[in-house]
Structure formats: structure tokens, C-alpha cells
Design a protein around this motif. Structure first.
Motif, mmCIF file in Angstrom:
data_model
loop_
_atom_site.group_PDB
_atom_site.id
_atom_site.type_symbol
_atom_site.label_atom_id
_atom_site.label_comp_id
_atom_site.label_asym_id
_atom_site.label_seq_id
_atom_site.Cartn_x
_atom_site.Cartn_y
_atom_site.Cartn_z
ATOM 1 N N UNK B 78 0.836 -1.210 0.000
ATOM 2 C CA UNK B 78 0.000 0.000 0.000
ATOM 3 C C UNK B 78 0.870 1.259 0.000
ATOM 4 N N UNK B 79 1.892 1.255 0.849
ATOM 5 C CA UNK B 79 2.730 2.450 0.984
ATOM 6 C C UNK B 79 3.613 2.628 -0.253
ATOM 7 N N UNK B 84 9.853 3.919 3.920
ATOM 8 C CA UNK B 84 8.754 4.607 4.580
ATOM 9 C C UNK B 84 7.912 3.628 5.390
ATOM 10 N N UNK B 418 1.878 3.937 -2.988
ATOM 11 C CA UNK B 418 2.575 5.217 -2.936
ATOM 12 C C UNK B 418 1.594 6.350 -3.133
ATOM 13 N N UNK B 419 1.848 7.144 -4.152
ATOM 14 C CA UNK B 419 1.006 8.303 -4.433
ATOM 15 C C UNK B 419 -0.452 7.946 -4.611
ATOM 16 N N UNK B 421 -2.162 5.314 -3.152
ATOM 17 C CA UNK B 421 -2.495 4.248 -2.216
ATOM 18 C C UNK B 421 -4.000 4.119 -1.968
ATOM 19 N N UNK B 422 -4.734 5.200 -2.005
ATOM 20 C CA UNK B 422 -6.158 5.097 -1.689
ATOM 21 C C UNK B 422 -7.048 5.159 -2.923
#
Lengths: 333, 529
Positions: B78-79, B84, B418-419, B421-422
Motif C-alpha cells: 500500500x505504501x 517509509x 505510494x502516491x 495508495x487510496x
């Protein structure tokens, strides 16, 4: 023993009381956890919510909507079910709904957070046999900034912009987050301007006696040059549009749980991201679930597959339930 | 590392270029020479060697966070960034006295000498000491891939502000294979001679895409040539040695052994800008042939015979040891032609021929022939232009051919990382095969954020089945998929593989039944495969 609640294509249903909780299709009787649009939808013949949640719902659903109220902690019989509302800490008036049938207690969490935001009635754990939980942020990477540190971060940012003559543009959704930020910031730094969608909600909440600092509604007539160092609270959508461009020079920021992820923060192209959410973070979800002492957990929206598996690893009987809830922050708000 | 973390936070959080440059310049004005050198190295892609394996880091981090490894891996997906993810799942750090960036880098460099248990202890102790942001950066040093919103261009602008040196000169100084272990701030930045390093390449000049010919007015004064579809590279021959650099500043000398003979025929003090192409029987092969050679450090004989490469020369940057980038393109090309003509014919060094034309219409017809020639389109260069550095508008243009397209149905969606993720941003597309939909490609890019949000909310409400992170959705949305090439592929269910597929348009106007068929797709193999 039959289930207290079942999951239908209209929403979460209680056969013993013939009512739905936060349904997404038209039904006769709807019990509502809170006023966000994905939980309180139009088209129900009758609504039941807490007295604090009612004014915003009435404002959003229209004056024709029939909304009855029930105080926190009071039990009411509906059919053969016993129903009570308990604070969810999500937004003012938000509730977990507890339904007891034949001694078996099930709780629908709605959206919730476990930290006290200083505005909403603080979350109260409710013991039950089955707990239906959201898990918008159900991954261990989501850990919120403590409320006092958050206040400090926002005030420092505003103060710095203030001393350099810049506007501070802050994006937050209109019901809940915006008012929480209003009650978090140090209003003595300077004037606070608000986008119309937020100010409409502020007016409803003020009228019901919730104290908020003074704000100035941004209208076409308002001469914003008179407030060059102001904090400007806007919906995330408005911040991305031409509406925000007249505030110049400015520094922009978003306040959301998604700001925990560097990638999302960078996609939003803001100068700052404050990690703040009205949903429970990883620790909050786990603590809340443990406190219910429930054995059976249903997870609704969010990182459901990962969170369910994690719960199963912890020894819970855990399931995923498909619902139409989005989590008001799902789309990056 | 506090000041470096502060710098990183500044440049990472603002979208304003001037603010980034200002933060960098301030840092360069105050940091120690060692820290400055490392900062430049990190921001220009020169990371320290990896000293802990990524699988160990995952294991230790999951352990320290008290979560199972699978949950760590799911969080990572997800990240989208290992460094990170680790810093997010770990418990809050204690925070102790501050050490410099160089200190932490030398710590990581000492790890290989340690026994594994001691290495683990050292990493865990760093994790408990470093507060959140510094911990993230420390992990970045361990995992590499130090990509931030800072380009080498911004670093040179900031350096130019602090040192008063010309940005183009600094860009040149920062090229090549130096690391902080092989040079010093003084030697790299303050001393004057970029030529002292024999292998040092020149910054590449890159063209913008041409939208329409009206930008160019009169066709005289322009040179047209094919835009070849290979790897842009720079051949350096100095003092009997040769070096081959990619545009991404990778030294590729050993990957193309057949080009080694060039140093015996190309005079010393020559630097040629060109394209490395798979080439046989007098014509370029498709990019697919070259693809097999990319990433191979040593080349087996069979592959060398199947896909031999040549350097297709575009430009001359150094002649007889002199930097001639200021000379006009016409003159540089003349000199390039002389060098190539005086070398034997059998050499894998060709001049990229000019495409003669007398009107833009005429040239447009030439452009239409590109696919037949395995070219990507045309390049237009002003005859009187100097060789600039970086992507500049005006003198050079690339005029690419339109991509191939097909209308396809979305059948699976997966959340990005990353950018993104959602958001559901990674889709699988299918075409009709009789009454069935056969998947043939994935695509991730080409839509606006608003479109991705709209689809995301649709996917949430219309999930038929979940396969881990992948959601099956009803066949409902049609997208126009663009791609640069197609080839037969027995490994894929559809029997084809696409090159650089992306979403060109969301065809809301098109019903699912009208999407293209597998037969349509296979028909494209004939002319383009």
C-alpha cells in the motif's frame, strides 16, 4: 440462536425490530449512526438518531425528513429488540448503535475514533457479542499525531505564514473535520475565513449550542485583501479549484489520515500535510475491538481483507461485510 | 542528520521550485563539505552500496513492530516504499544526540564487516534512536533509490546560487562515475577542470514533443532525421579508452562488447551522441530485439549473433579533445560525417541519415513511414543550433507517430501504491473472444485524478470477487488503450504482449458490446508485430 443483525442489499437489518441501520436504499425505518452522506441517505420514511446529530441531518436531508431522536445511553424497545446509542467520537452526535435481542448484544460502530478531539462526545467502549467495525485505516502504517502535537504543528504553520504575510489554506471536509480544526487552532493568531459549505455546517452547529471560534464566510462581496494573513478553511475540492487561487500569496495544507503516506501527500500537491483523522488509527481500532470483548467481528469499509486476517490471527471470528459506506476520507478528503 | 532531514522535509513538502532551490542553497551555504558532497550524491542518484538485504530489513522491522511478516508486506504494497513502511510501523523513537549525515552513512558502510547478529543490533539501535523523519531517511540510505522531488537540475541551480558558478558548467561537473569516496567537494565543485575525469560524459540535450508544425513556420533551416527506437547513449573515446553512457548516467561499456572496436578507429578526444540499436542485415531490428540485451552485464554468444548492436550517430560533442557544443549543429554534423566516413564500413557505427524534404506536408508523409522502418517518428533540429543541456524548447523537436489503439473492457481493478495508495488505479483490460472476455494487458496511467476517483468509488460499490488485493468488477467500462508496439507472446493467454500500454480515453460513450475483439488485436501483429 439466529443472528441479531443480517447484511442485506439495503443495509444492515434487524429482523426482531424490523429496522435498518445506515441503509443505502429506501426503507421504512432507519437508525442512523451519524450525518455523513454515506451513512445518512435521503429517501427513508423515518429516521432515528441522537439529538446532537439531528440538526445537520435535517439540514442535509431537507425539512420534510422525519427524524426522531434518542439520547446516548437510553434503551428503547423496537419490536422485540432493545436499542441504545453510544458515543462514537467521530463527529458531534455520532453514535455506535447497540441492538440486543434475547440477551445477545450486537454493536454497529458506524465511523469512530478513540482519541478525544475536544469537540465530539468521546468514544465509549461498549461490551457486546458481535461488533461491526469500520477499518478505513486498518493497517499498522496509520498512527495519528497526538492531538496536542497536532495543534502545535498547525499553529506553527499558520503563525509562520502569518508573519510572512501569506494566507494559510487548509483543506478539510465540511462536517466534523473542519469544526475539529476550528476548535484546535489558536484563534488569537488571526482571522479565520471559511468556504460556504463549511460555514453552512458551522451555522447549524452553532445554532444547536456547539461553541466554535468566530469565522468569516468567504463570499464574492468579501474583500479578501482585508485579511492577508488569515487561516482559510475550505473543502478539499474547493482547494483544488479556482476558488482557492484568489488567496495569494498562500501556503496550502491538507488535514487527513491519508497524509500519513508521503505518496498521497505528494499527489495532493500541498505544501503541508497534517496527519489527522476522525477515524480510528491502527492502535485505536485494536484497542476499541479488544474493549468490546466481542468474539465475532465484522469489518466493513477500508483495508478489510488485511484487517480481517489480522483479527483472525489474534483469535477473533472475523468476517468481511460488503457495504456501501465509503469512509468519508476514502476519496482523499 | 537533523539539518539534512530538515532540508529533505522542505524540498519534499513544497511544490514550489523556487522554495526547493532556496532550501537547497541555504543548506549548501551552511553544511559541512562532507555532508554537502553526500547530499549532492544522493540527490543525483549515487547512493551508498546496499549493506543489508531488503528481506532482512523486512523481517527485523515486522519483528520490532510486533506484526506478522505478511501484514508488513501488505502494508508495504500500500505504501509503496520500503523505507517509509518501516519507519511508519515501528514504535516511536527515543531520539538522542544528533549525528551528521556522513556519520550515518559511514555507519551503514560498516555493516558488511559485522556478523549478522551485530548488524541487526546496529540497525535496531538506529531505529530506536532516530526520530520519525530521520529514521525514514536512514532507511533510504539502507535501501537505496533515493528518489525525491529534487532533480539534478535543481541541485545545480542551488549550487550555482551558492558558488556563483554557471549552472551548465556545474551540470557537466556532476556527470560521470564519481562518488563521495572517490572525490572531494573541492575537487568536484571548486576545482575547474571537468575534463580531468576521462570517462566524464556531457549532459544530454533532450527535445520536447512537437504538438503542431505551426510552431516551426518555415521548413528551411531545419534538419530532419529518424527518431530511432533504441537506447540513447554517448560514446566517449579518450586516450585509447572508450566509455558508453546511457541517458540515465549508467555506464554501459561492458554490455555492448561489439562496440569496443570503435576505439581503434575513432580518433582520441571524440564524443558522439547517438542511439544504440539492435541492427542486422542493414536495418534496425525492433525494440523487442534490443530489450533482450538491456540489463545483461555479460552477453552470451547466441544473443550477440541474434541481436547485434550498432551506434547510430546523431551528433558530435567533442572533436580532437575540444568541447564543440557551442558550434552549430550543421558544422558538428559535418565533422561527425567525416569521422564516420574515414572509419571502415564494417564498423558498428552508422550516421543517422538526414531525411530530405521540401515542405512540411512532404515531411509528414515521411513520418507516416516510421513504423515500417522501426522508427518512432522524426527528429527536427535547427541547423544553426548549439548542443544545449537538458530538455529545452525551440531548437530541437521530437515528432512522434501516433500510438496504436484498441477499445478494451476493464475487468479487474487493483489499488495503486505510494502516491495512489487510496485509489484504484491499476486495471486489467480484456477484448472479446466470441462471448468471452480475454484479458490482454494492464494499464495504470493516462486518466485524470478526478477520473481515478470516479472509478474508485464505482469499483468499491461493484466488486464481484476479491483475489487478495485484486477486485473483479462487472464488464461495464470501455477504455481506449494506446500502445507503442505489439508482439506475439506464447506466455500470455491472449497470445500478444504490448509495449507501453496506457489509457488514452475513458469511452463513456461506448457500450461494452462494441469493444474490440481478440481478432482485431491479432490483426495488428501482421503489420506491427
Amino acid at each position: 440462536m439466529s443472528d441479531v443483525l443480517t447484511f442485506t442489499d439495503r443495509g444492515i437489518y434487524c429482523a426482531a425490530g424490523d429496522f435498518y441501520i445506515d441503509p443505502w436504499k429506501s426503507v421504512d425505518r432507519a437508525l442512523i449512526t451519524h450525518g455523513h452522506a454515506d451513512h445518512a441517505r435521503p429517501g427513508m420514511k423515518a429516521y432515528l438518531a441522537t439529538p446532537t446529530a439531528k440538526p445537520v441531518m435535517q439540514y442535509r436531508l431537507g425539512s420534510d425528513a422525519r427524524i426522531e431522536t434518542q439520547l446516548y445511553g437510553i434503551e428503547q424497545k423496537i419490536g422485540s429488540a432493545s436499542v441504545s446509542f453510544h458515543p462514537a467520537g467521530h463527529v458531534p452526535g455520532s453514535a455506535q448503535i447497540k441492538v440486543v435481542v434475547d440477551g445477545e448484544a450486537w454493536v454497529v460502530s458506524g465511523d469512530y475514533k478513540t482519541v478525544d478531539d475536544g469537540l465530539s462526545e468521546p468514544f465509549e467502549p461498549v461490551k457486546c457479542h458481535a461488533f461491526i467495525s469500520e477499518c478505513t485505516f486498518g493497517l499498522p502504517v496509520f498512527n495519528w499525531t497526538p492531538q496536542d502535537v497536532l495543534a502545535d504543528q498547525i499553529n506553527t504553520w499558520w503563525q509562520a505564514n502569518h508573519s510572512e504575510g501569506r494566507f494559510s489554506l487548509l483543506g478539510a471536509y465540511a462536517l466534523g473535520k473542519a469544526q475539529r480544526l476550528l476548535s484546535t487552532v489558536d484563534a488569537s493568531i488571526g482571522p479565520i475565513l471559511t468556504h460556504g459549505a463549511i460555514e453552512n455546517t458551522n451555522e447549524v452547529l452553532r445554532a444547536q449550542g456547539i461553541a466554535l471560534p468566530d469565522t468569516i464566510r468567504v463570499t464574492p462581496e468579501l474583500n479578501i485583501k482585508d485579511y492577508p494573513r488569515a487561516l482559510v478553511l475550505a473543502t478539499p475540492g474547493a482547494l483544488a479549484q479556482s476558488w482557492a487561487q484568489k488567496f495569494n500569496p498562500s501556503s496550502s495544507a491538507f488535514a487527513s489520515g491519508w497524509m500519513a503516506l508521503r505518496g498521497v501527500r505528494r499527489r495532493r500537491s500541498a505544501d503541508q500535510g497534517f496527519i489527522v483523522s476522525d477515524h480510528a488509527d491502527w492502535r485505536g481500532l485494536n484497542e476499541a475491538i479488544a474493549a468490546t470483548e466481542a468474539e465475532k467481528i465484522f469489518v466493513t469499509h477500508g483495508y478489510t481483507s488485511q484487517f480481517r486476517r489480522w483479527l483472525e490471527d489474534q483469535g477473533y471470528d472475523a468476517h468481511i461485510v460488503a457495504t456501501d459506506y465509503t469512509g468519508d476520507e476514502d476519496s482523499g478528503e | 542528520m537533523k539539518d539534512f532531514a530538515e532540508l529533505f522535509r522542505h524540498v519534499d513538502q513544497t511544490t514550489k521550485t523556487n522554495a526547493k532551490v532556496a532550501a537547497l542553497a541555504e543548506y549548501f551555504a551552511t553544511a559541512t563539505e562532507d555532508d554537502k558532497l553526500w547530499t549532492i550524491a544522493l540527490f543525483t542518484g549515487r547512493r551508498p552500496k546496499r549493506t543489508v538485504t531488503s528481506s532482512k530489513l523486512r523481517e527485523w522491522a515486522a519483528d520490532a513492530a510486533g506484526i506478522p511478516l505478511w501484514l508488513f508486506e501488505d502494508s508495504y504494497s500500500v505504501v509503496g516504499d520500503l523505507a517509509e513502511t518501516i519507519s511508519l510501523v515501528l514504535p516511536e523513537a527515543k531520539g538522542v544526540e544528533d549525528h551528521s549525515l556522513t556519520y550515518w552513512i559511514s555507519r551503514t558502510k560498516s555493516f558488511p564487516k559485522l556478523e549478522e547478529d551485530d548488524r541487526k543490533t546496529a540497525v535496531l539501535s538506529a531505529w530506536t534512536q532516530l526520530p520519525n523523519y530521520q529514521r525514514f531517511l536512514f532507511n533510504k540510505l539502507l535501501t537505496g533509490g533515493f528518489r525525491v522531488g529534487v532533480s539534478a537540475k535543481l541541485v545545480t541551480r542551488a549550487l550555482s546560487q551558492t558558488t556563483g558558478q554557471d549552472a551548465a558548467v556545474l551540470t557537466h561537473k556532476l556527470m560521470g562515475q564519481w562518488t563521495p569516496d572517490t572525490t572531494t567537494w573541492q575537487a568536484l565543485i571548486e576545482d575547474d577542470d571537468p575534463q580531468s575525469d576521462l570517462s566524464k560524459p556531457y549532459p544530454f540535450y533532450l527535445a520536447h514533443a512537437l504538438d503542431n508544425l505551426d510552431q516551426l513556420s518555415d521548413p528551411t533551416g531545419w534538419n530532419a532525421e529518424r527518431k530511432w527506437d533504441g537506447i540513447r547513449g554517448q560514446l566517449i573515446v579518450r586516450q585509447g579508452e572508450h566509455y558508453i553512457w546511457s541517458r540515465g548516467e549508467d555506464l554501459m561499456t561492458d554490455r555492448f562488447p561489439e562496440l569496443a572496436q570503435l576505439k581503434d578507429f575513432v580518433p582520441d578526444g571524440t564524443v558522439i551522441d547517438g542511439e544504440i540499436l539492435a541492427f542486422r542485415d542493414g536495418a534496425p531490428l525492433s525494440f523487442n530485439a534490443l530489450q533482450k540485451r538491456i540489463g545483461r552485464k555479460t552477453v552470451p554468444k547466441k544473443l550477440l549473433a541474434e541481436a547485434p548492436v550498432v551506434l547510430m550517430a546523431y551528433d558530435l560533442l567533442e572533436d580532437q579533445g575540444r568541447d564543440i557544443r557551442e558550434v552549430t549543429f550543421a558544422e558538428r554534423r559535418n565533422r561527425l560525417e567525416k569521422i564516420i566516413k574515414s572509419a571502415p564500413d564494417h564498423l558498428p557505427l552508422h550516421l543517422s541519415s538526414s531525411v530530405p524534404f521540401d515542405s512540411w506536408d512532404h515531411l509528414a508523409k515521411e513520418r507516416d513511414r516510421s513504423r515500417d522502418l522501426n522508427a518512432e517518428g522524426l527528429m527536427l533540429k535547427r541547423l544553426d543550433s548549439p548542443y544545449l543541456s537538458g530538455r529545452k524548447r525551440g531548437d530541437w523537436w521530437k515528432w512522434k507517430i501516433d500510438p496504436l489503439t484498441i477499445d478494451a473492457v476493464m475487468i479487474y481493478a487493483q489499488a495503486g501504491h505510494g502516491r495512489r495508495a487510496n485509489l484504484f488505479t491499476d486495471y486489467t483490460f480484456a477484448v472479446w473472444n466470441g462471448n468471452e472476455l480475454t484479458p490482454f494487458t494492464k494499464a495504470y496511467s493516462g486518466l485524470t485524478d478526478a477520473e481515478f476517483r470516479e472509478i474508485t468509488s464505482w469499483v468499491r460499490k461493484n466488486t464481484l470477487q476479491r483475489f487478495g488485493p485484486v477486485r473483479q468488477v462487472p464488464p461495464h467500462h470501455v477504455f481506449e488503450i494506446a500502445f507503442e508496439g505489439i508482439q506475439a507472446s506464447p506466455r500470455h493467454k491472449s497470445g500478444v504482449a504490448l509495449r507501453f500500454p496506457r489509457m488514452l480515453r475513458w469511452r463513456k460513450d461506448k457500450p461494452v458490446a462494441e469493444a474490440n475483439t481478440l481478432a482485431d488485436l491479432k490483426e495488428m501483429l501482421e503489420p506491427y508485430g
